[in-house]
Write a protein that holds these residues in place. Structure first.
Motif, mmCIF file in Angstrom:
data_model
loop_
_atom_site.group_PDB
_atom_site.id
_atom_site.type_symbol
_atom_site.label_atom_id
_atom_site.label_comp_id
_atom_site.label_asym_id
_atom_site.label_seq_id
_atom_site.Cartn_x
_atom_site.Cartn_y
_atom_site.Cartn_z
ATOM 1 N N ASP A 5 0.875 5.546 10.617
ATOM 2 C CA ASP A 5 1.534 4.831 9.542
ATOM 3 C C ASP A 5 2.353 3.727 10.195
ATOM 4 O O ASP A 5 2.419 3.629 11.426
ATOM 5 C CB ASP A 5 2.391 5.776 8.684
ATOM 6 C CG ASP A 5 3.488 6.459 9.483
ATOM 7 O OD1 ASP A 5 4.021 7.463 8.996
ATOM 8 O OD2 ASP A 5 3.782 6.002 10.601
ATOM 9 N N GLN A 18 1.922 -0.838 -3.716
ATOM 10 C CA GLN A 18 3.226 -0.348 -4.146
ATOM 11 C C GLN A 18 3.361 -0.572 -5.666
ATOM 12 O O GLN A 18 2.359 -0.561 -6.363
ATOM 13 C CB GLN A 18 4.350 -1.037 -3.338
ATOM 14 C CG GLN A 18 4.405 -0.619 -1.858
ATOM 15 C CD GLN A 18 4.824 0.822 -1.633
ATOM 16 O OE1 GLN A 18 5.326 1.496 -2.531
ATOM 17 N NE2 GLN A 18 4.624 1.311 -0.416
ATOM 18 N N GLY A 60 0.833 3.689 -1.567
ATOM 19 C CA GLY A 60 2.128 4.178 -1.124
ATOM 20 C C GLY A 60 3.090 4.312 -2.296
ATOM 21 O O GLY A 60 2.716 4.109 -3.451
ATOM 22 N N GLY A 61 4.336 4.664 -1.940
ATOM 23 C CA GLY A 61 5.370 4.722 -2.963
ATOM 24 C C GLY A 61 5.235 5.877 -3.929
ATOM 25 O O GLY A 61 5.886 5.924 -4.964
ATOM 26 N N LEU A 62 4.377 6.836 -3.585
ATOM 27 C CA LEU A 62 4.255 8.051 -4.400
ATOM 28 C C LEU A 62 4.583 9.252 -3.518
ATOM 29 O O LEU A 62 4.751 9.120 -2.311
ATOM 30 C CB LEU A 62 2.845 8.149 -4.996
ATOM 31 C CG LEU A 62 2.497 7.052 -6.009
ATOM 32 C CD1 LEU A 62 1.043 7.161 -6.458
ATOM 33 C CD2 LEU A 62 3.431 7.097 -7.225
ATOM 34 N N TYR A 85 8.152 3.836 6.229
ATOM 35 C CA TYR A 85 8.603 5.027 5.497
ATOM 36 C C TYR A 85 9.687 5.764 6.264
ATOM 37 O O TYR A 85 10.707 6.159 5.707
ATOM 38 C CB TYR A 85 7.420 5.949 5.255
ATOM 39 C CG TYR A 85 7.761 7.175 4.450
ATOM 40 C CD1 TYR A 85 7.884 8.413 5.068
ATOM 41 C CD2 TYR A 85 7.980 7.089 3.085
ATOM 42 C CE1 TYR A 85 8.205 9.541 4.327
ATOM 43 C CE2 TYR A 85 8.287 8.212 2.338
ATOM 44 C CZ TYR A 85 8.394 9.435 2.963
ATOM 45 O OH TYR A 85 8.705 10.547 2.235
ATOM 46 N N CYS A 101 8.399 1.208 1.372
ATOM 47 C CA CYS A 101 8.127 2.305 0.449
ATOM 48 C C CYS A 101 9.245 2.275 -0.591
ATOM 49 O O CYS A 101 10.381 2.660 -0.320
ATOM 50 C CB CYS A 101 8.125 3.643 1.183
ATOM 51 S SG CYS A 101 7.946 5.035 0.071
ATOM 52 N N MET A 128 -0.840 8.194 0.458
ATOM 53 C CA MET A 128 0.070 8.519 1.548
ATOM 54 C C MET A 128 1.090 9.589 1.147
ATOM 55 O O MET A 128 1.687 9.538 0.083
ATOM 56 C CB MET A 128 0.806 7.255 2.004
ATOM 57 C CG MET A 128 -0.152 6.132 2.395
ATOM 58 S SD MET A 128 0.691 4.671 2.998
ATOM 59 C CE MET A 128 0.934 5.166 4.708
ATOM 60 N N ASP A 132 5.150 -2.069 5.194
ATOM 61 C CA ASP A 132 5.504 -2.191 3.774
ATOM 62 C C ASP A 132 6.907 -1.657 3.549
ATOM 63 O O ASP A 132 7.504 -1.036 4.424
ATOM 64 C CB ASP A 132 4.515 -1.395 2.937
ATOM 65 C CG ASP A 132 4.598 0.108 3.204
ATOM 66 O OD1 ASP A 132 4.963 0.479 4.351
ATOM 67 O OD2 ASP A 132 4.332 0.894 2.292
HETATM 68 N N1 LIG Z 1 4.911 9.152 0.456
HETATM 69 C C1 LIG Z 1 4.738 8.161 1.413
HETATM 70 C C2 LIG Z 1 4.526 8.526 2.724
HETATM 71 C C3 LIG Z 1 4.373 7.559 3.686
HETATM 72 N N2 LIG Z 1 4.175 7.946 5.009
HETATM 73 C C4 LIG Z 1 4.406 6.183 3.359
HETATM 74 C C5 LIG Z 1 4.270 5.123 4.327
HETATM 75 O O1 LIG Z 1 4.104 5.370 5.550
HETATM 76 N N3 LIG Z 1 4.329 3.841 3.944
HETATM 77 N N4 LIG Z 1 4.525 3.517 2.662
HETATM 78 C C6 LIG Z 1 4.665 4.438 1.699
HETATM 79 O O2 LIG Z 1 4.838 4.075 0.531
HETATM 80 C C7 LIG Z 1 4.614 5.831 2.036
HETATM 81 C C8 LIG Z 1 4.765 6.821 1.044
#
Ligand SMILES: Nc1cc(N)c2c(=O)[nH][nH]c(=O)c2c1
Length: 376
Positions: free
Chosen positions: A92, A194, A220-222, A96, A148, A251, A146
């Protein structure tokens, strides 16, 4: 990186496929054990291969950057050689962990200034720097830098955050074009959708990411505290827009039930600390529900840890013995819990793949979701 879809029947969102890289083939849907700082905590690479047999594991750029640090990884010839792992690795981008671990972080257009959670030293992650770091780590699949977006957040914050992630994505792509691979094999790049839990922002972000033309795409973002129904609703919006012929990586997800529900919505790749973290604290996942092995009820239960389990530990040790190990705080207990949970997660996604190919995934999924939603 090459992605081939096996089943393409129009009626099914659930997909089975293969991803091929220089470090082997990944059968999807796939779960990626989290190998934070170059180790799946408590599990030897030999056990990982023999008992759990993942096609790919995950490394965290933030953690690897801080320890062992990039110069060591470069001198080793990259993370694969450093940890003696010859299969696939995904990293990643660190965004995050900076958001979740570093107390003092300042997010600006340039990037994110943060203090190390280890020694308080100050660092700056920019899209360009993180691409260079991931080049040095040498993972087969690398992620865009990004933000998150925190949950919950108001609409305007989510919108600003999404647009900054899109601008950072453009900077990542531009810089990657000028930054050659370091170890002679290709590294696939995935951008990240996102938009928090706002439908229109998720649609905008999915369109922007889809148009970037990357070989694979991430969501992402969840899995950041939102209700499961919100997670599923956002996933459904995004998978309707992302290109079907490219792998989709959700993710940080999730529980066994989250994983089956999101496979049904067209997700191919998952990672989550849940099986390893819960394995270390004694919460074991099985086909029939979850077990708190530290509970006194298992004190004299000499039945196998999990008769339906697929790893060596499942029938090698009793519930009573594993409970004992946790009660005396023995390392072996945490190792057994980790191997068991990872073995279960791998079994779950492989069974899902079999049923997708057989054409009866949805009925199987409904049965499994009911069956697993119990505390034993
Ligand atoms: N739940 C999530 C776990 C993650 N490792 C990430 C991430 O690495 N980047 N961006 C993200 O939105 C994100 C969400």
């Amino acid at each position: 990186m090459q992605f081939n879809l096996l089943n393409t029947d129009a009626g099914s969102q659930a997909r089975a496929g293969t991803i091929t890289t220089n470090h082997g083939t990944i059968e999807t849907p796939i779960f990626m054990p989290v190998g934070t700082v170059g180790t799946v905590k408590g599990v030897h690479q030999r056990e990982l291969k023999e008992d759990i047999n993942p096609d790919i594991i995950l490394g965290n750029t933030y953690h690897l950057y801080l320890r062992p640090q990039i110069d060591i990884l470069e001198k080793a010839g990259g993370l694969h050689k450093f940890m003696n792992w010859d299969r696939n690795i995904l990293t990643d981008s660190g965004g995050y962990q900076v958001y979740s671990l570093s107390a003092n972080r300042k997010i600006k257009e340039e990037g994110v200034k943060f203090k190390s959670h280890i020694d308080g030293s100050v660092h700056l992650f920019t899209p360009e720097r993180v691409m260079e770091i991931q080049r040095s780590i040498g993972a087969d699949i690398i992620m865009a830098f990004d933000e998150c977006t925190p949950y919950p957040c108001d609409y305007n914050y989510a919108k600003r955050s999404m647009h900054m992630t899109h601008r950072w994505l453009d900077r990542c792509i531009n810089h990657l074009d000028k930054t050659p691979v370091k170890y002679g094999y290709d590294q696939a790049f995935f951008p990240i959708v996102q938009g928090s839990t706002y439908k229109d922002l998720r649609q905008q972000s999915a369109e922007y990411i889809a148009n970037s033309g990357a070989v694979g795409n991430a969501i992402g973002g969840l899995s950041v505290g939102e209700p499961a129904e919100e997670m599923y609703a956002m996933t459904e919006i995004v998978t309707a827009i992302l290109p079907k012929e490219k792998p989709r990586y959700l993710m940080g997800v999730g529980t066994p039930i989250n994983i089956l529900e999101n496979i049904a919505l067209g997700i191919d790749m998952f990672d989550c600390v849940m099986p390893t973290r819960n394995g270390r604290n004694g919460t074991l996942f099985t086909q029939h529900g979850s077990i708190n092995i530290k509970n006194k009820k298992w004190e004299a239960d000499f039945s196998p840890l999990d008769p339906d389990g697929t790893t060596w530990v499942d029938n090698a040790y009793s519930k009573a013995y594993v409970r004992h190990l946790f009660s005396v705080n023995e390392i072996l207990g945490r190792q057994i819990g980790t191997i068991h949970n990872l073995g279960f997660y791998m079994w779950l996604v492989r069974e899902a793949r079999k049923h997708i190919i057989a054409g009866d995934f949805y009925s199987w999924k409904e049965k499994m979701v009911k069956q697993m939603d119990k505390r034993l």
